[in-house]
Design a protein around this motif. Structure first.
Motif, PDB file in Angstrom:
ATOM      1  N   ILE A 295      42.653  20.182  38.780  1.00  0.00           N
ATOM      2  CA  ILE A 295      41.614  21.202  38.728  1.00  0.00           C
ATOM      3  C   ILE A 295      40.301  20.498  38.394  1.00  0.00           C
ATOM      4  CG2 ILE A 295      40.880  23.391  37.725  1.00  0.00           C
ATOM      5  CD1 ILE A 295      43.560  23.546  39.170  1.00  0.00           C
ATOM      6  N   PHE A 296      39.391  20.471  39.343  1.00  0.00           N
ATOM      7  CA  PHE A 296      38.116  19.770  39.150  1.00  0.00           C
ATOM      8  C   PHE A 296      37.128  20.601  38.344  1.00  0.00           C
ATOM      9  CE2 PHE A 296      39.941  18.258  43.178  1.00  0.00           C
ATOM     10  CZ  PHE A 296      40.040  16.903  42.897  1.00  0.00           C
ATOM     11  N   SER A 297      37.134  21.922  38.557  1.00  0.00           N
ATOM     12  CA  SER A 297      36.231  22.786  37.793  1.00  0.00           C
ATOM     13  C   SER A 297      36.763  24.205  37.753  1.00  0.00           C
ATOM     14  CB  SER A 297      34.817  22.770  38.391  1.00  0.00           C
ATOM     15  OG  SER A 297      34.799  23.384  39.667  1.00  0.00           O
ATOM     16  N   LEU A 298      36.472  24.888  36.646  1.00  0.00           N
ATOM     17  CA  LEU A 298      36.771  26.302  36.444  1.00  0.00           C
ATOM     18  C   LEU A 298      35.527  26.922  35.830  1.00  0.00           C
ATOM     19  CD1 LEU A 298      40.395  26.345  34.943  1.00  0.00           C
ATOM     20  CD2 LEU A 298      39.669  27.514  37.017  1.00  0.00           C
ATOM     21  N   ILE A 299      34.929  27.866  36.530  1.00  0.00           N
ATOM     22  CA  ILE A 299      33.679  28.471  36.059  1.00  0.00           C
ATOM     23  C   ILE A 299      33.858  29.979  35.963  1.00  0.00           C
ATOM     24  CG2 ILE A 299      31.219  28.814  36.527  1.00  0.00           C
ATOM     25  CD1 ILE A 299      31.295  26.193  38.129  1.00  0.00           C
ATOM     26  N   LEU A 300      33.720  30.506  34.751  1.00  0.00           N
ATOM     27  CA  LEU A 300      33.831  31.941  34.523  1.00  0.00           C
ATOM     28  C   LEU A 300      32.510  32.615  34.864  1.00  0.00           C
ATOM     29  CD1 LEU A 300      35.450  34.364  33.412  1.00  0.00           C
ATOM     30  CD2 LEU A 300      34.542  33.789  31.134  1.00  0.00           C
ATOM     31  N   ASP A 301      32.540  33.544  35.801  1.00  0.00           N
ATOM     32  CA  ASP A 301      31.334  34.254  36.218  1.00  0.00           C
ATOM     33  C   ASP A 301      31.158  35.586  35.500  1.00  0.00           C
ATOM     34  OD1 ASP A 301      30.401  32.348  38.023  1.00  0.00           O
ATOM     35  OD2 ASP A 301      31.640  33.118  39.649  1.00  0.00           O
ATOM     36  N   ASN A 302      32.282  36.276  35.225  1.00  0.00           N
ATOM     37  CA  ASN A 302      32.149  37.598  34.607  1.00  0.00           C
ATOM     38  C   ASN A 302      33.443  37.986  33.898  1.00  0.00           C
ATOM     39  OD1 ASN A 302      30.577  39.971  34.107  1.00  0.00           O
ATOM     40  ND2 ASN A 302      31.856  41.070  35.568  1.00  0.00           N
ATOM     41  N   PHE A 303      33.298  38.719  32.794  1.00  0.00           N
ATOM     42  CA  PHE A 303      34.437  39.281  32.065  1.00  0.00           C
ATOM     43  C   PHE A 303      34.052  40.667  31.590  1.00  0.00           C
ATOM     44  CE2 PHE A 303      36.476  39.669  27.715  1.00  0.00           C
ATOM     45  CZ  PHE A 303      37.653  40.223  28.206  1.00  0.00           C
ATOM     46  N   GLU A 304      34.757  41.666  32.123  1.00  0.00           N
ATOM     47  CA  GLU A 304      34.427  43.046  31.796  1.00  0.00           C
ATOM     48  C   GLU A 304      35.632  43.936  32.046  1.00  0.00           C
ATOM     49  OE1 GLU A 304      31.023  46.415  32.915  1.00  0.00           O
ATOM     50  OE2 GLU A 304      31.038  44.474  33.913  1.00  0.00           O
ATOM     51  N   SER A 305      35.921  44.803  31.089  1.00  0.00           N
ATOM     52  CA  SER A 305      37.007  45.790  31.208  1.00  0.00           C
ATOM     53  C   SER A 305      38.341  45.141  31.558  1.00  0.00           C
ATOM     54  CB  SER A 305      36.650  46.848  32.258  1.00  0.00           C
ATOM     55  OG  SER A 305      35.447  47.507  31.914  1.00  0.00           O
ATOM     56  N   GLY A 306      38.614  44.021  30.920  1.00  0.00           N
ATOM     57  CA  GLY A 306      39.889  43.347  31.134  1.00  0.00           C
ATOM     58  C   GLY A 306      40.020  42.616  32.449  1.00  0.00           C
ATOM     59  N   GLU A 307      38.916  42.471  33.170  1.00  0.00           N
ATOM     60  CA  GLU A 307      38.925  41.782  34.465  1.00  0.00           C
ATOM     61  C   GLU A 307      38.035  40.557  34.390  1.00  0.00           C
ATOM     62  OE1 GLU A 307      38.925  43.776  38.621  1.00  0.00           O
ATOM     63  OE2 GLU A 307      36.833  43.274  38.195  1.00  0.00           O
ATOM     64  N   ILE A 308      38.526  39.457  34.924  1.00  0.00           N
ATOM     65  CA  ILE A 308      37.729  38.230  34.946  1.00  0.00           C
ATOM     66  C   ILE A 308      37.473  37.797  36.384  1.00  0.00           C
ATOM     67  CG2 ILE A 308      38.493  37.417  32.676  1.00  0.00           C
ATOM     68  CD1 ILE A 308      40.424  35.529  34.065  1.00  0.00           C
ATOM     69  N   ILE A 309      36.289  37.274  36.605  1.00  0.00           N
ATOM     70  CA  ILE A 309      35.899  36.733  37.907  1.00  0.00           C
ATOM     71  C   ILE A 309      35.495  35.284  37.670  1.00  0.00           C
ATOM     72  CG2 ILE A 309      34.324  36.917  39.866  1.00  0.00           C
ATOM     73  CD1 ILE A 309      33.991  39.881  39.177  1.00  0.00           C
ATOM     74  N   PHE A 310      36.121  34.376  38.410  1.00  0.00           N
ATOM     75  CA  PHE A 310      35.812  32.964  38.194  1.00  0.00           C
ATOM     76  C   PHE A 310      35.956  32.170  39.487  1.00  0.00           C
ATOM     77  CE2 PHE A 310      40.318  33.464  37.395  1.00  0.00           C
ATOM     78  CZ  PHE A 310      40.924  32.307  37.861  1.00  0.00           C
TER      79      PHE A 310
END
Length: 309
Positions: free
Chosen positions: A150-165
């Motif tokens: 895994i070269f990179s993991l970037i979290l974009d959003n966390f809201e209402s139990g949902e994550i976007i990365f």
């Protein structure tokens, strides 16, 4: 009437369709004699699916082995049989004390080389049978861990139990497994609700064509308009260093004989280019510095009119 077509199409695969189903539909649209895809996307996934036509299929392994980039949406607190929305819910847990900082700290544990146990719902074969066939019959077998990076993991959003990365990873990485393992570290479980492949090296964020767009192109412009959507075969290996061969060296190489390169090489694989700047194929660098053929184009076929039979 099937045609000899050579090149690479970057298809934007729709959700709800298997990779092979998408391939067969596009193959019929192009009336192509030979075509293959370069690594399956899950049915729920969308995004870049490179399709190789004709002589390009000889170089599909390089795309199979390349890095990938994904956009991922995951739901915390729910585990499913498949690791995504296609499966049945097997566990629901409260999402407690999970903050953005906690998620980023958990993600940091997965950077670099890690081991993954492939999911049962995968195309990996055991004794000649895909695992997903066994899984559908309720049979679970032991799977050996696989090393991925895994070269990179970037979290974009966390809201209402949902994550976007976003994920940049090596070949063989199962995003569903990554999400399940991330959910385990967070103590609540997780599954993939949406997945999009954004890039397959070396194409980066290159132009992709949706199926409706290709069908419209075919309807309005015919086969010649469709062929303009194809990338040259060489683009599949454009990240490798190039070696230009003399006419005589190219002749002996096509006969299967190793040839001497004009300068020292620091790569085990090289692109082979003719004196008139045509792509010949891929060569493997030997310990003594000579280059031997690895995958060569059938030059006569490439020279054919792609609309011929």
């Amino acid at each position: 009437m099937r045609r000899q077509i050579h090149g690479i199409l970057l298809l934007d695969k729709p959700s709800g369709m298997t990779s092979n189903g998408a391939l067969q539909r596009i193959k019929r649209l192009f009336c192509a004699k030979k075509a293959g895809h370069t690594g399956s996307l899950d049915p729920i996934a969308t995004g870049m699916l490179p399709l190789c036509f004709g002589e390009a299929t000889k170089f599909s392994q390089f795309l199979l082995d390349s890095d990938k980039a994904y956009y991922v949406v995951a739901k915390l607190g729910i585990r499913t049989t498949t690791g995504d929305t296609e499966g049945e819910i097997v566990e629901t847990r409260p999402v407690l004390n999970v903050t953005r900082q906690a998620i980023e700290e958990a993600m940091s544990q997965f950077l670099g080389e890690i081991e993954q146990i492939p999911p049962m719902f995968s195309a990996i074969k055991v004794q000649g049978k895909p695992l997903y066939e066994l899984a559908r019959r309720g049979i679970e077998v032991e799977r050996k861990p696989r090393c991925v990076k895994i070269f990179s993991l970037i979290l974009d959003n966390f809201e209402s139990g949902e994550i976007i990365f976003r994920v940049h990873c090596s070949k063989g990485t199962y995003i569903r497994t990554l999400v399940e393992d991330l959910g385990a570290v967070l103590g609540c479980g997780a599954h993939v609700t949406a997945l999009r492949r954004a890039a397959v090296s070396p194409y980066g964020h290159s132009l992709m064509y949706t199926m409706p767009a290709l069908e419209s192109i075919a309807e309005n412009g015919g086969i010649n308009a469709l062929l303009s959507c194809l990338l040259p075969v060489e683009t599949a290996v454009q990240s490798f260093p190039a070696v230009q061969l003399s006419t005589s060296a190219a002749f002996y190489l096509r006969m299967g004989q190793p040839v001497r390169a004009n300068f020292p090489l620091n790569s085990t694989m090289v692109r082979l280019i003719s004196e008139d700047a045509r792509f010949l194929g891929m060569g493997e660098v030997m310990p003594d510095g000579r280059v031997k053929p690895h995958r060569l184009l059938a030059v006569q076929d490439i020279a054919m009119d792609s609309t011929g039979t």
